[in-house]
Motif scaffolding. Structure first.
Motif: not given
Length: 396
Positions: A20, A280, A96, A228-229, A284, A224, A234-237, A232
């Motif tokens: 993180t 991503s 980012e 992801y969690r 990340d 997720a 936050t920019g990956t999908s 940490g």
């Protein structure tokens, strides 16, 4: 596909503090420029040389318009870049910026699967016949382990003529990602499972389907909760369409003497899904590379199974000598060994790797597709640059 079982309980998510911090540091340092970040860590001379190596790549007539590397050691982050994030502008690549991970996404599906192995919801010797009985019976003996290290023998759906015809007719075609294996369902295995290595995009589609069957949860939700969690991110999908979140690194088709053609959104992600559809950011991706190579993302017993290597290279080949583990590759360079994954797709080529203890990681991202088939000389150059970055990562 067979009906999904009821939802199973999954392990609680624990965010890793060091990662993180890494993410926050990456985002904070990125706009300041590579030299500023390097100077804070006392690596200014070395980073100047690394930046020159990236610049050599982007200044080639056939080179990518942009390149960015992120090196981290614990909470110290160095961002090194060259070229532009978008042709026709002076905007530099940033940590980012969003980008396509291509086949580096296979490491994420591997992470989901091995997290489920850790908590007993999946077994490495679980077969397709047990978990996905709707798939062809001839494939039934293939195990999760063989899918993860590409020794399954599954025919590659992405090479099926029908798949290619749909994509050529409409590059934005929205595929039913959970039925991608239907394109090769009429074909037998290409060899007896476990007898040899053959990289196949079908493998990680089957991995994701097994994870869904074991949990009753969508693969996107498993990413997720299990990746992801905990890390940490936050920019990956995992999108289904062709658009990219802004800001993003523009990816290009480079065919000199013609000017680079922007192909960032040429293809949708649904036809790659768990095999290569992830989006991503360098920040990340660096956090993931550290957590996947080492650290507490998976337990020691599962990690030992992950690192049972066979002869085989990632696609494209990474730096040094390559060997294949469970959704991870061993890259043995002149300076030492790191673990990670590569990827390439229209407009993007990726390397993410880390040290066995998870304390150090490296990502190298370039904004053109580089592989042995299309650009062998450029790939050799890229691999040499990647090896230099590995040496910088492993230096005391």
């Amino acid at each position: 596909m067979s009906p999904r079982p009821r939802r199973s309980a999954l392990p609680a998510v624990t965010v890793l503090p060091a990662v993180t911090v890494l993410l926050a540091a990456s985002l904070a340092l990125a706009p300041a420029g590579g030299a500023a970040a390097a100077g804070r860590d006392g690596h200014q001379d070395g980073d100047r040389a690394l930046r020159a190596r990236l610049r050599e790549l982007v200044e080639r007539p056939d080179g990518p318009p942009g390149a960015i590397a992120v090196l981290r050691e614990d909470d110290r982050v160095r961002v090194i870049r060259a070229g532009t994030a978008e042709v026709g502008t002076r905007r530099e690549p940033r940590a980012e910026d969003h980008m396509r991970l291509a086949s580096a996404a296979k490491a994420f599906s591997g992470a989901v699967a091995l997290r489920l192995v850790d908590c007993g919801l999946l077994g490495l010797d679980d077969t397709l016949a047990r978990r996905l009985p709707a798939l062809p019976a001839d494939w039934g003996a293939v195990t999760l382990r063989q899918l993860l290290d590409h020794t399954s023998g599954l025919p590659d759906y992405s090479r099926a003529p029908e798949f290619g015809a749909l994509l050529n007719a409409d590059p934005h075609h929205v595929f039913d990602s959970r039925h991608l294996l239907d394109f090769v369902a009429g074909r037998p295995l290409e060899f007896d499972p476990g007898t040899r290595y053959q990289y196949s995009n079908s493998d990680n589609i089957a991995v994701a389907l097994m994870a869904e069957a074991a949990t009753g949860q969508r693969y996107e939700d498993l990413l997720a909760s299990q990746v992801y969690r905990p890390l940490g991110l936050t920019g990956t999908s995992l999108p289904s369409g062709y658009r990219l979140p802004r800001p993003y690194l523009h990816g290009y088709d480079v065919q000199p003497p013609a000017p680079p053609q922007d192909v960032s959104t040429r293809f949708g992600a649904s036809g790659a899904w768990a095999s290569g559809g992830l989006v991503s950011t360098p920040a990340d991706f660096s956090a993931f590379a550290a957590g996947w190579a080492g650290g507490p993302l998976i337990g020691d017993a599962t990690r030992a199974q992950q690192r049972a290597f066979v002869d085989g290279a990632s696609e494209p080949a990474g730096p040094g000598t390559n060997r294949a583990g469970l959704a991870i590759f061993e890259y043995t360079t002149r300076c030492g060994t790191v673990y990670g994954h590569t990827g390439n797709t229209a407009g993007y080529t990726q390397l993410g790797a880390g040290t066995p203890d998870g304390r150090r990681s490296l990502t190298v991202s370039v904004t053109a597709q580089v592989n042995e088939t299309g650009s062998p000389d450029l790939l050799a150059h890229l691999r040499a640059v990647e090896e230099d970055f590995v040496c910088a990562l492993l230096a005391p």
